[in-house]
Scaffold this active site. Structure first.
Site, PDB file in Angstrom:
ATOM      1  N   GLY A 163      -3.242  -2.697   6.007  1.00 32.53           N
ATOM      2  CA  GLY A 163      -4.027  -1.573   6.526  1.00 32.53           C
ATOM      3  C   GLY A 163      -4.579  -1.868   7.921  1.00 32.53           C
ATOM      4  N   LYS A 217      -7.789   8.649  12.381  1.00 30.40           N
ATOM      5  CA  LYS A 217      -7.774   7.242  12.802  1.00 30.40           C
ATOM      6  C   LYS A 217      -6.916   7.065  14.053  1.00 30.40           C
ATOM      7  CE  LYS A 217      -4.990   4.223  10.900  1.00 30.40           C
ATOM      8  NZ  LYS A 217      -4.292   3.405   9.895  1.00 30.40           N
ATOM      9  N   GLY A 260       0.823  -1.221   0.000  1.00 34.28           N
ATOM     10  CA  GLY A 260       0.000   0.000   0.000  1.00 34.28           C
ATOM     11  C   GLY A 260       0.848   1.257   0.000  1.00 34.28           C
ATOM     12  N   CYS A 308      -4.287   8.938   8.453  1.00 33.96           N
ATOM     13  CA  CYS A 308      -3.704   8.712   9.778  1.00 33.96           C
ATOM     14  C   CYS A 308      -4.279   9.552  10.913  1.00 33.96           C
ATOM     15  CB  CYS A 308      -2.202   8.953   9.724  1.00 33.96           C
ATOM     16  SG  CYS A 308      -1.343   7.610   8.910  1.00 33.96           S
ATOM     17  N   PHE A 309      -4.383  10.864  10.716  1.00 33.10           N
ATOM     18  CA  PHE A 309      -4.645  11.721  11.878  1.00 33.10           C
ATOM     19  C   PHE A 309      -5.909  11.326  12.642  1.00 33.10           C
ATOM     20  CE2 PHE A 309      -2.036  15.682  10.424  1.00 33.10           C
ATOM     21  CZ  PHE A 309      -0.879  14.957  10.642  1.00 33.10           C
ATOM     22  N   PRO A 362      -7.581  -0.034   9.297  1.00 33.12           N
ATOM     23  CA  PRO A 362      -8.626   1.004   9.278  1.00 33.12           C
ATOM     24  C   PRO A 362      -9.386   1.048  10.609  1.00 33.12           C
ATOM     25  CG  PRO A 362      -9.346  -0.938   8.064  1.00 33.12           C
ATOM     26  CD  PRO A 362      -7.929  -1.189   8.453  1.00 33.12           C
ATOM     27  N   VAL A 376       2.199   2.727   2.412  1.00 33.56           N
ATOM     28  CA  VAL A 376       3.380   2.663   3.275  1.00 33.56           C
ATOM     29  C   VAL A 376       4.354   1.595   2.774  1.00 33.56           C
ATOM     30  CG1 VAL A 376       4.189   2.117   5.610  1.00 33.56           C
ATOM     31  CG2 VAL A 376       2.171   3.556   5.300  1.00 33.56           C
ATOM     32  N   ALA A 395      -3.594  27.184   8.704  1.00 30.92           N
ATOM     33  CA  ALA A 395      -5.041  26.983   8.858  1.00 30.92           C
ATOM     34  C   ALA A 395      -5.612  26.459   7.541  1.00 30.92           C
ATOM     35  CB  ALA A 395      -5.709  28.302   9.228  1.00 30.92           C
ATOM     36  N   ARG A 415      -7.732  27.028   1.463  1.00 33.75           N
ATOM     37  CA  ARG A 415      -6.311  26.712   1.654  1.00 33.75           C
ATOM     38  C   ARG A 415      -5.443  27.957   1.647  1.00 33.75           C
ATOM     39  NH1 ARG A 415      -5.065  21.442   3.179  1.00 33.75           N
ATOM     40  NH2 ARG A 415      -6.649  20.063   2.341  1.00 33.75           N
TER      41      ARG A 415
HETATM   42  C1  UDX Z   1       0.720  12.308   8.435  1.00 29.62           C
HETATM   43  C2  UDX Z   1       2.009  12.575   9.232  1.00 29.62           C
HETATM   44  O1  UDX Z   1       2.521  13.863   8.865  1.00 29.62           O
HETATM   45  C3  UDX Z   1       3.031  11.486   8.959  1.00 29.62           C
HETATM   46  O2  UDX Z   1       4.190  11.679   9.759  1.00 29.62           O
HETATM   47  C4  UDX Z   1       2.402  10.125   9.291  1.00 29.62           C
HETATM   48  O3  UDX Z   1       3.308   9.074   9.005  1.00 29.62           O
HETATM   49  C5  UDX Z   1       1.137   9.939   8.494  1.00 29.62           C
HETATM   50  O4  UDX Z   1       0.232  11.017   8.742  1.00 29.62           O
HETATM   51  P1  UDX Z   1      -0.039  12.657   5.928  1.00 29.62           P
HETATM   52  O5  UDX Z   1      -1.400  12.308   6.413  1.00 29.62           O
HETATM   53  O6  UDX Z   1       0.472  11.980   4.707  1.00 29.62           O
HETATM   54  O7  UDX Z   1       1.048  12.401   7.063  1.00 29.62           O
HETATM   55  O8  UDX Z   1      -0.003  14.230   5.596  1.00 29.62           O
HETATM   56  P2  UDX Z   1       0.286  15.571   6.402  1.00 29.62           P
HETATM   57  O9  UDX Z   1       1.230  16.373   5.605  1.00 29.62           O
HETATM   58  O10 UDX Z   1       0.633  15.344   7.804  1.00 29.62           O
HETATM   59  O11 UDX Z   1      -1.121  16.315   6.303  1.00 29.62           O
HETATM   60  C6  UDX Z   1      -2.294  15.818   6.938  1.00 29.62           C
HETATM   61  C7  UDX Z   1      -3.446  16.773   6.734  1.00 29.62           C
HETATM   62  O12 UDX Z   1      -3.240  17.970   7.474  1.00 29.62           O
HETATM   63  C8  UDX Z   1      -3.656  17.216   5.283  1.00 29.62           C
HETATM   64  O13 UDX Z   1      -5.038  17.243   4.999  1.00 29.62           O
HETATM   65  C9  UDX Z   1      -3.057  18.597   5.246  1.00 29.62           C
HETATM   66  O14 UDX Z   1      -3.626  19.413   4.246  1.00 29.62           O
HETATM   67  C10 UDX Z   1      -3.410  19.099   6.641  1.00 29.62           C
HETATM   68  N1  UDX Z   1      -2.525  20.169   7.141  1.00 29.62           N
HETATM   69  C11 UDX Z   1      -1.197  19.920   7.331  1.00 29.62           C
HETATM   70  C12 UDX Z   1      -3.068  21.413   7.452  1.00 29.62           C
HETATM   71  O15 UDX Z   1      -4.259  21.644   7.305  1.00 29.62           O
HETATM   72  N2  UDX Z   1      -2.228  22.366   7.959  1.00 29.62           N
HETATM   73  C13 UDX Z   1      -0.894  22.163   8.175  1.00 29.62           C
HETATM   74  O16 UDX Z   1      -0.215  23.089   8.640  1.00 29.62           O
HETATM   75  C14 UDX Z   1      -0.360  20.892   7.844  1.00 29.62           C
HETATM   76  P1  ADP Z   2      -1.274   1.789   4.279  1.00 28.95           P
HETATM   77  O1  ADP Z   2      -1.691   3.223   4.030  1.00 28.95           O
HETATM   78  O2  ADP Z   2      -1.131   1.465   5.741  1.00 28.95           O
HETATM   79  O3  ADP Z   2      -0.106   1.354   3.469  1.00 28.95           O
HETATM   80  P2  ADP Z   2      -3.089   0.476   2.412  1.00 28.95           P
HETATM   81  O4  ADP Z   2      -4.546   0.180   2.609  1.00 28.95           O
HETATM   82  O5  ADP Z   2      -2.653   1.460   1.377  1.00 28.95           O
HETATM   83  O6  ADP Z   2      -2.534   0.883   3.860  1.00 28.95           O
HETATM   84  O7  ADP Z   2      -2.313  -0.885   2.080  1.00 28.95           O
HETATM   85  C1  ADP Z   2      -2.449  -2.060   2.779  1.00 28.95           C
HETATM   86  C2  ADP Z   2      -2.297  -3.227   1.780  1.00 28.95           C
HETATM   87  O8  ADP Z   2      -2.229  -4.450   2.507  1.00 28.95           O
HETATM   88  C3  ADP Z   2      -3.448  -3.389   0.786  1.00 28.95           C
HETATM   89  O9  ADP Z   2      -2.958  -3.317  -0.539  1.00 28.95           O
HETATM   90  C4  ADP Z   2      -4.030  -4.793   1.101  1.00 28.95           C
HETATM   91  O10 ADP Z   2      -4.454  -5.495  -0.058  1.00 28.95           O
HETATM   92  C5  ADP Z   2      -2.842  -5.483   1.734  1.00 28.95           C
HETATM   93  N1  ADP Z   2      -3.175  -6.616   2.598  1.00 28.95           N
HETATM   94  C6  ADP Z   2      -4.078  -6.663   3.600  1.00 28.95           C
HETATM   95  N2  ADP Z   2      -4.085  -7.883   4.182  1.00 28.95           N
HETATM   96  C7  ADP Z   2      -3.152  -8.646   3.533  1.00 28.95           C
HETATM   97  C8  ADP Z   2      -2.681 -10.004   3.651  1.00 28.95           C
HETATM   98  N3  ADP Z   2      -3.147 -10.829   4.596  1.00 28.95           N
HETATM   99  N4  ADP Z   2      -1.719 -10.419   2.788  1.00 28.95           N
HETATM  100  C9  ADP Z   2      -1.227  -9.588   1.844  1.00 28.95           C
HETATM  101  N5  ADP Z   2      -1.627  -8.310   1.689  1.00 28.95           N
HETATM  102  C10 ADP Z   2      -2.576  -7.834   2.510  1.00 28.95           C
END
Ligand code: UDX
Ligand code: ADP
Length: 461
Positions: free
Chosen positions: A90, A278, A13, A275-276, A92, A15, A267, A440
Site C-alpha cells: 500500500g 490519494k 492486497g 485511488c482518486f 496510503p 491489487v 453524477a 446514485r
Molecule cells: C479507479 C480507476 O478507475 C482505476 O483505473 C484505478 O486503477 C483505480 O482507481 P476504482 O477506484 O476501483 O478505480 O473505481 P471507479 O470505478 O473508478 O470508481 C471510483 C469512484 O467514482 C466510485 O466511488 C464510483 O462510484 C465513482 N463514480 C464513477 C461516479 O461517481 N461516477 C462515475 O461516472 C464513475
Molecule cells: P492495494 O490496494 O494497493 O493493493 P492494500 O492495502 O490492499 O493496497 O494491500 C497492500 C498489502 O501489502 C497489505 O496486505 C500489506 O500487509 C502488504 N504489505 C505492506 N508492506 C509489506 C511488506 N514489507 N512485506 C509484505 N507485505 C507487505
C-alpha cells in the site's frame, strides 16, 4: 531474452492478489508466489472466503491455487528464487510530518526494497505495481544497489488500472498495459521480459512501453482525469437542481459527442475509493514540489468539489427533514464506495453518515458486503466517537429492516438489489412524509412519487 520461471509479489492486497491470480491462471508454467506480512490476509487467500470480494475472482484463484499460485508469509524464500518481483504494497496518504494529508507514504515501499536487497541473489527485475509518486524508481534503485552486494536490479514501472468490482474483467481484457523502463539495453531487455508475460493473453499492440517517469506519472494522471470528469458532472448536478435541468440528460447529450465520450459522467454523491483522492493529493503535492502552484490549485479543485458534493448531500437531508434529524431514524443503504466491492476506503457514505450522526440522527445501515467492524472503524477514523456509534448506529440485515420506522432512506451505493425492494410495503412501514434521497440515481423516482414518497435525487431539478 530468458523467459521468467518464477514471479514473486510482495503485498496480497486489492491489487497484488487479483493481478497475480490472473498472471498465474494465464501462465501455468510460471510459479507465482504472493507474499504478505499480514497472516490473516494470507490465510484468507488460501480459503474460499477471499479477503477481496470481486465477481469471478474465486474461479480464477481456484484455477491456479496450489498448481502455480501460492499465497504465504514466507517472503524471503519467495524473493530468493524469483526472476521478477512485483512490489504491490500500500501507498496510503501520509498522516504525519512533511506532506501530511497529501504526499504518499512510501514507508512500505522502502521496507519492501530493503527486504529485496537483503535477500536477493542474482539479477532481478523489480516491478513497481503500487501507485507511487514520479521518480520513486530512483529511490528504489538507490536502496537496492546500496544494500546488495551482488544483486543486479532493473526497476520497471507497471501501474495497475483495474477498477474494483470489475477487476477480473479489467485484468483479462485491459484497455492497455503500461510498462516503463530505463532506456538502456538492460532496461529494454527487462521491459521485454515483462511484456512477454502479459503478451500470453494481451495483444502486443495493447502493451505500451515508455520511459520510467512517463509510466509512473501516467497512473496519477489517468486517475486525476477520471476523477475530474466526475467532479465536473457533479458540479453541473447542483446547477441542474437549481434550473430544473436533468443531469442524466445533460450527461447523455454531452457524452454523445465522441470527443467527450459517455463514460464517467454519472453524477453521484461523490467519488470514493482508494485511488482518486490519494492520487490527486499526490499529484498536487508533486506540482508544488516542482514549483507549479497553479497546476496544483487546478487539480486541488477536483477534490474540493467532491468534498462539497458529499456535504451538500447530508446538508440537504437535514434541511429537508425540517432542519433537524435529531433522534430521527434514517435508513442508509450502502456503505461501500461503489457496488460489487466490500471496499469502503474514502467512501462517500462515511462522510454522509458522520454528518448525520453528529446531527443526532439514528442511522439504520444496510450494506450487503461490508463487515460491521469495518463500518465502525471507518466512522471512528472520520471522527465519530464510540459512544455515538453505540447509541446511534444500528446495522441491519436488509434494506427493508433499515427502512422500517424510518423518516428517510438515503441511497449511497448503487447495489442492484436496492432496486428490487417492495416500495409500497416499505412506504407503509415508514414515518410520513416518507423521504428518499437517492445519491446514485438508482431507483424509479416517478414510481416512488406515485406511491407517496418525497424524492430528492442528485442533479434532478
Ligand atoms: C479507479 C480507476 O478507475 C482505476 O483505473 C484505478 O486503477 C483505480 O482507481 P476504482 O477506484 O476501483 O478505480 O473505481 P471507479 O470505478 O473508478 O470508481 C471510483 C469512484 O467514482 C466510485 O466511488 C464510483 O462510484 C465513482 N463514480 C464513477 C461516479 O461517481 N461516477 C462515475 O461516472 C464513475
Ligand atoms: P492495494 O490496494 O494497493 O493493493 P492494500 O492495502 O490492499 O493496497 O494491500 C497492500 C498489502 O501489502 C497489505 O496486505 C500489506 O500487509 C502488504 N504489505 C505492506 N508492506 C509489506 C511488506 N514489507 N512485506 C509484505 N507485505 C507487505
Amino acid at each position: 531474452m530468458k523467459s521468467p520461471k518464477r514471479i514473486c509479489c510482495i503485498g496480497a492486497g486489492y491489487v497484488g492478489g487479483p493481478t497475480m491470480a490472473m498472471i498465474a491462471a494465464k501462465c501455468p508454467d510460471i510459479r507465482v508466489d504472493v507474499v504478505d506480512i499480514n497472516e490473516a490476509r494470507v490465510a484468507a487467500w488460501n480459503t474460499d472466503e477471499l479477503p477481496v470480494y470481486e465477481p469471478g475472482l474465486l474461479e480464477v484463484v481456484k484455477e491456479a491455487r496450489g498448481r502455480n499460485l501460492f499465497f504465504s508469509t514466507k517472503t524471503d524464500e519467495a524473493i530468493v528464487d524469483a526472476d521478477i518481483i512485483f512490489v504491490s504494497v500500500g501507498t496510503p496518504t501520509k498522516t504525519y510530518g512533511m506532506g501530511a494529508g497529501r504526499a504518499a507514504d512510501l514507508c512500505y515501499i522502502e521496507s519492501a526494497a530493503r527486504m529485496i536487497a537483503r535477500v536477493a541473489r542474482g539479477p532481478k527485475i523489480i516491478v513497481e505495481k503500487s501507485t507511487i509518486p514520479v521518480r520513486t524508481a530512483v529511490a528504489m534503485r538507490a536502496i537496492l544497489s546500496a544494500n546488495s552486494e551482488e544483486g543486479k536490479f532493473q526497476v520497471l514501472s507497471n501501474p495497475e488500472f483495474l477498477a474494483e468490482g470489475t477487476a477480473v474483467e479489467d485484468l483479462e481484457n485491459p484497455d492497455r498495459i503500461l510498462i516503463g523502463g530505463e532506456r538502456t539495453p538492460e532496461g529494454d531487455a527487462a521491459v521485454e521480459t515483462l511484456v512477454s508475460v502479459y503478451n500470453r493473453w494481451i495483444p502486443r499492440e495493447n502493451i505500451l512501453t515508455t520511459n520510467l517517469w512517463s509510466s509512473e506519472l501516467s497512473k496519477l494522471v489517468a486517475n486525476a482525469f477520471l476523477a475530474q470528469r466526475i467532479s465536473s458532472i457533479n458540479s453541473i448536478s447542483a446547477l441542474c437542481e437549481a434550473t430544473e435541468a436533468d443531469v442524466d440528460e445533460v450527461a447523455r447529450a454531452i457524452g454523445a459527442d465522441s470527443r467527450i465520450g459517455p463514460k464517467f459522467l454519472k453524477a453521484s454523491v461523490g467519488f470514493g475509493g482508494s485511488c482518486f483522492q490519494k492520487d490527486i493529493l499526490n499529484l498536487t503535492y508533486l506540482c508544488e514540489h516542482f514549483g507549479l502552484p497553479e497546476v496544483a490549485a487546478y487539480w486541488d479543485q477536483v477534490i474540493k468539489m467532491n468534498d462539497w458534493q458529499k456535504s451538500r448531500f447530508s446538508a440537504n437531508i437535514v434541511q429537508t427533514l425540517f432542519n433537524t434529524v435529531r433522534d430521527k431514524r434514517i435508513a442508509v443503504w450502502g456503505f461501500a464506495f461503489k457496488k460489487d466491492t466490500n471496499d469502503t476506503r474514502e467512501s462517500a457514505a462515511i462522510y454522509v453518515c458522520r454528518d448525520l450522526l453528529l446531527e443526532g440522527a439514528q442511522i439504520a445501515l444496510y450494506d450487503p458486503r461490508v463487515p460491521v467492524q469495518l463500518i465502525h472503524q471507518e466512522l471512528q477514523y472520520a471522527g465519530v466517537s464510540q459512544d455515538i456509534i453505540d447509541q446511534q448506529l444500528t446495522i441491519c440485515a436488509s434494506c427493508e429492516e433499515a427502512a422500517d420506522g424510518a423518516h428517510a432512506v438515503a441511497i449511497l451505493t448503487e447495489w442492484d438489489e436496492f432496486r428490487d425492494v417492495d416500495f409500497e410495503q416499505m412506504y407503509a412501514s415508514m414515518f410520513k412524509p416518507a423521504f428518499v434521497f437517492d445519491g446514485r440515481d438508482l431507483v424509479d423516482h416517478s414510481q416512488l412519487r406515485e406511491i407517496g414518497f418525497e424524492v430528492y435525487a442528485i442533479g434532478k431539478g
